[in-house]
Design a protein around this motif. Structure first.
Motif, PDB file in Angstrom:
ATOM      1  N   ALA A  12       0.826  -1.200   0.000  1.00  0.00           N
ATOM      2  CA  ALA A  12       0.000   0.000   0.000  1.00  0.00           C
ATOM      3  C   ALA A  12       0.865   1.257   0.000  1.00  0.00           C
ATOM      4  O   ALA A  12       0.556   2.241  -0.684  1.00  0.00           O
ATOM      5  CB  ALA A  12      -0.928  -0.007   1.214  1.00  0.00           C
ATOM      6  N   ALA A  13       1.956   1.229   0.734  1.00  0.00           N
ATOM      7  CA  ALA A  13       2.844   2.394   0.797  1.00  0.00           C
ATOM      8  C   ALA A  13       3.524   2.628  -0.546  1.00  0.00           C
ATOM      9  O   ALA A  13       3.658   3.775  -0.991  1.00  0.00           O
ATOM     10  CB  ALA A  13       3.888   2.196   1.892  1.00  0.00           C
ATOM     11  N   ASP A  23       1.461   6.723  -6.859  1.00  0.00           N
ATOM     12  CA  ASP A  23       0.361   7.634  -7.176  1.00  0.00           C
ATOM     13  C   ASP A  23       0.785   9.090  -7.034  1.00  0.00           C
ATOM     14  O   ASP A  23       0.317   9.964  -7.785  1.00  0.00           O
ATOM     15  CB  ASP A  23      -0.837   7.359  -6.261  1.00  0.00           C
ATOM     16  CG  ASP A  23      -1.629   6.124  -6.690  1.00  0.00           C
ATOM     17  OD1 ASP A  23      -1.401   5.637  -7.819  1.00  0.00           O
ATOM     18  OD2 ASP A  23      -2.468   5.662  -5.899  1.00  0.00           O
ATOM     19  N   GLU A  24       1.661   9.374  -6.083  1.00  0.00           N
ATOM     20  CA  GLU A  24       2.149  10.736  -5.902  1.00  0.00           C
ATOM     21  C   GLU A  24       3.019  11.170  -7.078  1.00  0.00           C
ATOM     22  O   GLU A  24       2.988  12.324  -7.503  1.00  0.00           O
ATOM     23  CB  GLU A  24       2.945  10.846  -4.597  1.00  0.00           C
ATOM     24  CG  GLU A  24       2.085  10.914  -3.357  1.00  0.00           C
ATOM     25  CD  GLU A  24       1.183  12.135  -3.350  1.00  0.00           C
ATOM     26  OE1 GLU A  24       1.685  13.252  -3.619  1.00  0.00           O
ATOM     27  OE2 GLU A  24      -0.028  11.976  -3.111  1.00  0.00           O
ATOM     28  N   LYS A  25       3.797  10.231  -7.622  1.00  0.00           N
ATOM     29  CA  LYS A  25       4.711  10.543  -8.722  1.00  0.00           C
ATOM     30  C   LYS A  25       4.007  10.537 -10.084  1.00  0.00           C
ATOM     31  O   LYS A  25       4.466  11.196 -11.025  1.00  0.00           O
ATOM     32  CB  LYS A  25       5.855   9.531  -8.748  1.00  0.00           C
ATOM     33  CG  LYS A  25       6.756   9.578  -7.518  1.00  0.00           C
ATOM     34  CD  LYS A  25       7.809   8.476  -7.581  1.00  0.00           C
ATOM     35  CE  LYS A  25       8.721   8.508  -6.356  1.00  0.00           C
ATOM     36  NZ  LYS A  25       9.683   7.380  -6.366  1.00  0.00           N
ATOM     37  N   LEU A  26       2.921   9.794 -10.190  1.00  0.00           N
ATOM     38  CA  LEU A  26       2.285   9.562 -11.483  1.00  0.00           C
ATOM     39  C   LEU A  26       1.909  10.842 -12.237  1.00  0.00           C
ATOM     40  O   LEU A  26       2.176  10.941 -13.442  1.00  0.00           O
ATOM     41  CB  LEU A  26       1.049   8.672 -11.301  1.00  0.00           C
ATOM     42  CG  LEU A  26       0.309   8.242 -12.558  1.00  0.00           C
ATOM     43  CD1 LEU A  26       1.220   7.458 -13.504  1.00  0.00           C
ATOM     44  CD2 LEU A  26      -0.922   7.399 -12.184  1.00  0.00           C
ATOM     45  N   PRO A  27       1.307  11.847 -11.589  1.00  0.00           N
ATOM     46  CA  PRO A  27       0.916  13.043 -12.359  1.00  0.00           C
ATOM     47  C   PRO A  27       2.085  13.773 -13.013  1.00  0.00           C
ATOM     48  O   PRO A  27       1.875  14.544 -13.952  1.00  0.00           O
ATOM     49  CB  PRO A  27       0.237  13.932 -11.304  1.00  0.00           C
ATOM     50  CG  PRO A  27      -0.227  12.982 -10.256  1.00  0.00           C
ATOM     51  CD  PRO A  27       0.827  11.917 -10.189  1.00  0.00           C
ATOM     52  N   SER A  84      -7.580  14.950 -12.686  1.00  0.00           N
ATOM     53  CA  SER A  84      -7.858  14.712 -11.277  1.00  0.00           C
ATOM     54  C   SER A  84      -6.681  14.010 -10.625  1.00  0.00           C
ATOM     55  O   SER A  84      -5.728  13.594 -11.306  1.00  0.00           O
ATOM     56  CB  SER A  84      -9.115  13.845 -11.119  1.00  0.00           C
ATOM     57  OG  SER A  84      -8.863  12.533 -11.603  1.00  0.00           O
ATOM     58  N   ARG A  85      -6.752  13.836  -9.339  1.00  0.00           N
ATOM     59  CA  ARG A  85      -5.794  13.004  -8.637  1.00  0.00           C
ATOM     60  C   ARG A  85      -6.165  11.534  -8.835  1.00  0.00           C
ATOM     61  O   ARG A  85      -7.326  11.206  -9.088  1.00  0.00           O
ATOM     62  CB  ARG A  85      -5.796  13.328  -7.141  1.00  0.00           C
ATOM     63  CG  ARG A  85      -5.412  14.758  -6.802  1.00  0.00           C
ATOM     64  CD  ARG A  85      -3.971  15.045  -7.111  1.00  0.00           C
ATOM     65  NE  ARG A  85      -3.061  14.188  -6.344  1.00  0.00           N
ATOM     66  CZ  ARG A  85      -1.743  14.137  -6.512  1.00  0.00           C
ATOM     67  NH1 ARG A  85      -1.177  14.887  -7.450  1.00  0.00           N
ATOM     68  NH2 ARG A  85      -0.992  13.359  -5.763  1.00  0.00           N
ATOM     69  N   PRO A  86      -5.194  10.622  -8.707  1.00  0.00           N
ATOM     70  CA  PRO A  86      -5.530   9.194  -8.766  1.00  0.00           C
ATOM     71  C   PRO A  86      -6.577   8.852  -7.705  1.00  0.00           C
ATOM     72  O   PRO A  86      -6.560   9.389  -6.598  1.00  0.00           O
ATOM     73  CB  PRO A  86      -4.189   8.502  -8.464  1.00  0.00           C
ATOM     74  CG  PRO A  86      -3.147   9.488  -8.886  1.00  0.00           C
ATOM     75  CD  PRO A  86      -3.731  10.842  -8.558  1.00  0.00           C
TER      76      PRO A  86
END
Length: 302
Positions: free
Chosen positions: A166-167, A173-177, A273-275
């Motif tokens: 999960a971490a 997810d933080e890096k994806l955008p 949007s955010r993930p």
């Protein structure tokens, strides 16, 4: 209906958005960030379809030519040929149908590789799409997402995601955008204004040979998904459109809304949007925002 109200529609749905709606006949427009660079995702397939159909009409490609799509080399995707186990033989013109109606990725890349990225960019220049640039085919774009997240490519990213903690998933997810494919200007890019211009040229028959324009219009009218722009309208209003989405961050649609009395409007809507955002809420917001923009334009010309 004000531009601020449309912005609030997107905000309530958990996204930001840009939008432009123009009547096909007459003046006026309703826009929000219409000249802002955005990631088109599969919306770019309208440009691919036009280039392919132009080559068919000009005799540079035989639309009946059959091409084998091997199982091992297929571009990843969530629908269509991407899900097949065996090799598939299709004509080039039938690839256009699958590309526009269900957004098939292997068919798109087969067409893009025959046409070449330079042809697509030359088409954009010819049509005056000043801020539209195609950087690569879809497979290369997807692989770049994996690479930007520290993996070998898209397939490795999918494998890693299945076993990540999960971490680790939260960190990705933080890096994806910030990956190239999701950064306007770094990857394939466009604007709402460019896409509305493309639609207007297609519907007026000025984007290329008459047969090519008619074919793209007809196939866009058969798009399978109806949960974005079309969700804002009811029968007998018709919507011919092409959706696009990428990595749970980008959700877009461009299309033409046609009323029984002959009124027609070209619309382009791009959201981000955010993930983990509410997919259904954002889809509905695209329809609601377009409907409000169309209603505002109609009131001004009534």
């Amino acid at each position: 209906m004000t531009v601020d109200t449309v912005g609030e529609i997107f905000e309530r749905a958990g996204c930001t958005g840009t939008l432009l709606v123009q009547p096909l006949d007459g003046e006026g427009e309703f826009g929000l960030g219409a000249d802002q660079l955005v990631v088109p995702a599969s919306v770019v397939k309208v440009l691919v379809a036009l280039a392919a159909e132009t080559w068919f009409a000009e005799g540079r490609l035989d639309p009946r030519e059959r091409v084998v799509l091997g199982a091992a080399q297929r571009t990843p995707g969530t629908v269509g040929v991407s899900l097949f186990e065996d090799e598939v033989a299709l004509s080039l013109r039938d690839m256009v149908v699958l590309m526009l109606t269900i957004s098939d990725n292997p068919c798109t890349d087969a067409l893009m590789n025959r046409l070449g990225v330079d042809t697509l960019n030359a088409t954009a220049v010819r049509l005056g799409l000043r801020n539209t640039v195609v950087r690569s085919d879809l497979r290369t774009m997807l692989d770049s997402i994996g690479q930007d997240l520290g993996l070998a490519g898209w397939a490795d990213l999918v494998d890693w995601s299945a076993r990540a903690s999960a971490a680790e998933s939260a960190d990705a997810d933080e890096k994806l955008p910030g990956v190239r494919a999701l950064t306007p200007g770094a990857g394939t890019s466009t604007t709402a204004r460019d896409m509305v211009r493309l639609l207007r040229l297609l519907w007026s028959g000025q984007a290329g040979p008459a047969a090519a324009c008619a074919r793209v219009r007809a196939v866009m009218g058969r798009q399978l998904t109806r949960h974005r722009i079309a969700s804002g309208f009811r029968t007998p209003v018709r919507v011919a459109a092409k959706s696009g989405g990428l990595a749970g961050i980008v959700r877009n649609e461009v299309g033409v809304v046609s009323y029984p009395d002959g009124r027609q409007y070209a619309a382009a809507v791009f959201t981000r949007s955010r993930p983990g955002a509410d997919d259904a809420a954002i889809n509905a917001a695209i329809g609601a925002a377009t409907a409000h923009a169309v209603a505002s334009l109609h009131r001004k010309t009534a």
